[in-house]
Structure formats: C-alpha cells, structure tokens
Design an enzyme around this catalytic site. Structure first.
Site, PDB file in Angstrom:
ATOM      1  CG  HIS A  94      53.882  45.874  38.670  1.00 24.89           C
ATOM      2  ND1 HIS A  94      53.125  44.762  38.916  1.00 24.89           N
ATOM      3  CD2 HIS A  94      53.068  46.745  38.020  1.00 24.89           C
ATOM      4  CE1 HIS A  94      51.924  44.945  38.416  1.00 24.89           C
ATOM      5  NE2 HIS A  94      51.859  46.143  37.877  1.00 24.89           N
ATOM      6  CG  ASP A 142      41.639  48.191  38.501  1.00 17.41           C
ATOM      7  OD1 ASP A 142      41.978  47.374  37.637  1.00 17.41           O
ATOM      8  OD2 ASP A 142      40.516  48.203  39.014  1.00 17.41           O
ATOM      9  CB  SER A 157      36.863  46.585  37.392  1.00 17.96           C
ATOM     10  OG  SER A 157      37.893  45.807  37.949  1.00 17.96           O
TER      11      SER A 157
END
Length: 451
Positions: free
Chosen positions: A128, A83, A371
C-alpha cells in the site's frame, strides 16, 4: 522535485516502475529515450464446502478415486492470494497435518508477529502506498486492497513479488470475473394468503418458527426501501414488511430497520437489474429474499385483496436445484471491447451463497461475489477454455488447444497494435510483418456478435 519518489520497481511482471511525479516530470519522462509508456495508475475494486462435490472435485461419501485424491489435495503447491488481506488466527489457516513449505519458497511473513505464519499460511505481505479448494496447498497472502480500492501499482507489485517468492498459482479477483449459482439452496418459502408458495433464500433458518399467517404491510412499493426514514411514522408492528433490495441500504441492514420498527418479518424483492440472483444471508428477522419476477407475483397478490397475509416456511438446505449454474447478476459479462472476437470473461465458477471463512467469532459466513468464484477457478489449473469449470474433465481433457506465445504476437499485430504496444505486452522486440485475425487465434471458445 522533493515530493517525487519511486514507489515500486517491477522486474518479473514487466520492466518498469511506479512513481509519484509532478506533471512536468511526467512530460519530461514521456520524451525520454527508452521509455515506452507513461500513464496514471488505475484503481480496481474487489468484486466452501458443498462446491467441491458440485464441481466433482470431491466425490460423495462411500466413493473413491476423486480428483482431490488424484491430485494429492494440492500438496506441494503454493497459492498466492492478491486481495484484501487475511486473519492469520482463523481456523481455515491451521496447519495441523501440513508439511513445511517447498524449498523453492522465498517469501516473507510481514505480520507483527512472525509466529502468525505457519505451514499452511506461509507468507503475508502488505502492499500500500497509503476449507478451501486445495486443502494441502500452502497459502501466501498479498494485501493490496483497502477502503479506497486496489491501486494497480500495488497489484503489480504484489504479482511481481509473488513470482519472485515462488508462488505456483495466483488467485486475483479484482476485475471482470464470472460467478454462477450452485445446486445448494437455503430455502425460505413465502406462503401467501391465497395458498401460493414463492421460493426464496435466507441464512435465517429457525427450527421452531410458527407458520401462522401474518398481515403483509401494504405501503406503496415505490417507498419500500426499508431505510430508517421510510419506516418512520408507519405502523408495521406484527407485520411482514416488503422491502426492495436496492443498493443504498444493505439487505441485512433493512432487516435491522424492520426489526427496530416492530416488524415481524421481511420479504426482500430484487429490482429488475438483479433479476434472479438471491442471497442467503444471516438476517436478524424471519426473512426471504426472492427474485424480481417472484416479487411481482407477491405485489400482484397484495393488490388483489384488502387483507393480504403471508408466512414463512423454513426448510433448511435443499440440493439438486434444476436451475443451478445460472450466471449471477453481479457477474462480469463483457463484452471484450478491445477484441470483440475473443470472449472475456471466458470462464465461470460458483460464486453465489458460498460458505467461506469470515473474520468474526462464528468464523464462517455465506458470501457471494467474484472473490468467491475465483478460488474455484484456481482449483482447476487447466481452466483456460470458455464455459463453467469442470475440474474432473480438465484433468483428462482429450482435445488440446495448442498455442504458442508467437501466436499471441501475431494476434496483437492483427489488432493493429503498434510495435511499441506489442513490445510492452511481451517484453520482446516485435516486428508486425506477420499478423492474424481474431478468428485465427487458436483459442478454446466460440464467440459471435448479436444485434
């Protein structure tokens, strides 16, 4: 090319890699032996206390034999969360009473300080290019989302790492998921000047609120967006302001603009698209969020009199809502265009007005979204069928739908997938000599086309 480079190599989720390539390199790679597929990455987007009782996981006080107790509160399980990241110092991740992680755990703690991880939060990793549902389960966080979204290359890398690390269950809510309401409401009622009462919700619940009738602002509803511009040069001092809950300004932000303009309160009215889904948010003024249908009733009253009045009745937490388990307006709904005969999404869990950990001094907030529903689904390890999660029934389901991976191969072949595409799905050589129709897949749901 000097700018080209391998970003990730995948070994557990699939046999492949992510790379930065020039157009010429992409073309060359597509024609290379052993390459099945080359495609650009996609960007995905992210889309509790009482709910454990609502779902039957935790029984009410004075009772025993809950599913929580039978499952030992998730002890020994490792839950991986893919997440937006995590705050390690949040009270939800304190490890008092937690045993050490299982010996099979091979993950990493990539915070600036390794002491940020403990026996509850056992791992954290960053991918990332640029009280939960199982209180004794260990948590491993895999951050893949940022302000730009959730690149699928990062998502795959996180899942690949989680499998290698020894994670038992993955919680991922960055695609099409379902979310529903619960029977808990933070009731904020609008009482109109004609005596009618309209039920709404609000996290703003003052104990000493005066229920004196106040004038309702009578601006044209088409201008009731409650932005800074729409409230300029308009006298709303001491009035309750009607605001349309559109997406251009946050609902809490509208309250700030109303407060700054001198408004005494706010009625948030859904547009037709968002229908009956209302949020109990921590507003800065007395407020009530009402459905589209109820908003029309308020507007009708305002148009029926030259002196419309209203007030709020704050009644706190209300349980046993008869309309509980409504599917939220933001919920994934399908259809499954790639395979219409298989319903997707096919499971729904509480995701509206959930008390959740929050990265502020208050540590908790009421939040809505897929979520929020995803962790409730992951609490039910048998949640593979269609409908609303029912963990207690799932622990002793009775009827079992037996299915093998070979059945899925025949199903993919029945969808007229070429052998090459089917191979990509299962990482095994495929020869589509045997195939089945969607209706023949032994999958626990019923689906029919309408219209």
């Amino acid at each position: 090319n000097e700018s080209s480079q391998i970003v990730y190599s995948y070994r557990n989720v699939l046999n492949g890699f992510a790379a930065r390539l020039t157009l010429q390199e992409v073309a060359a790679l597509k024609n290379s032996q052993g390459i099945l597929s080359v495609r650009p990455r996609q960007i995905f987007h992210p889309q509790t206390t009482h709910t454990t009782i609502f779902l039957g996981i935790q029984q009410s006080k004075g009772s025993s034999g809950s599913l929580w107790e039978k499952s030992n509160y998730g002890k020994g399980m490792i839950i991986g969360v893919v997440d937006t990241g995590i705050m390690p110092d949040h009270p939800s991740f304190h490890d008092e009473g937690m045993p050490p992680p299982p010996a099979r755990w091979k993950g990493k703690c990539e915070f600036y300080s390794r002491s940020s991880c403990n026996n509850k939060l056992i791992g954290a990793r960053y991918f990332h290019e640029s009280a939960g549902m199982a209180p004794l389960a260990h948590v491993a966080m895999y951050k893949v989302c940022s302000s730009i979204g959730c690149p699928e290359t990062d998502v795959l890398a996180a899942i690949d790492a989680a499998i290698k690390d020894g994670v038992d269950v993955l919680s991922i809510s960055i695609s099409s998921k379902c979310a529903s309401t619960t029977d808990r409401k933070l009731r904020a009622t609008v009482r109109l000047g004609d005596g009618k009462e309209i039920y709404g919700e609000s996290g703003f619940q003052p104990k000493d609120y005066s229920e004196t009738m106040l004038p309702l602002d009578v601006r044209n509803v088409s201008d009731a967006f409650c932005s800074a511009e729409s409230l300029e040069n308009i006298d709303v001092k001491g009035k309750i302001v009607l605001c349309v809950s559109d997406g251009n300004t946050s609902r809490i932000g509208k309250g700030h603009y109303v407060k700054n303009a001198g408004g005494a309160g706010m009625i948030l009215v859904n547009d037709e698209l968002h229908g009956f889904t209302v949020s109990a948010e921590p507003h800065v003024v007395p407020a009530a969020h009402v459905s589209y249908t109820d908003g029309l009733k308020i507007i009708s009253y305002m148009n029926s009199t030259s002196n419309p009045l209203a007030t709020f009745l704050f009644r706190g937490t209300i349980f046993e809502d008869d309309f509980a388990r409504e599917v939220a307006s933001f919920s994934g709904r399908g259809p499954n265009r790639a395979s219409p005969g298989i319903l997707k999404p096919d499971i729904v869990a509480p995701g509206v007005n959930i008390l959740a950990a929050w990265p502020t001094k208050s540590t908790l907030n009421i939040a809505s979204g897929t979520s929020m529903s995803c962790p409730h689904e992951k609490s039910d390890l048998f949640a593979t069928g269609a409908g609303h999660v029912n963990p207690s029934r799932a622990s002793d389901p009775g009827l079992i739908y037996d299915i093998k991976h070979e059945d899925y191969v025949q199903y993919l072949c029945g969808l007229k997938y070429p052998n090459k595409a089917a191979y990509m799905s299962i990482l095994r050589k495929v020869n589509c000599l045997s195939k089945i129709a969607e209706a023949e897949l032994n999958y626990p749901l019923f689906s029919t086309g309408l219209g």
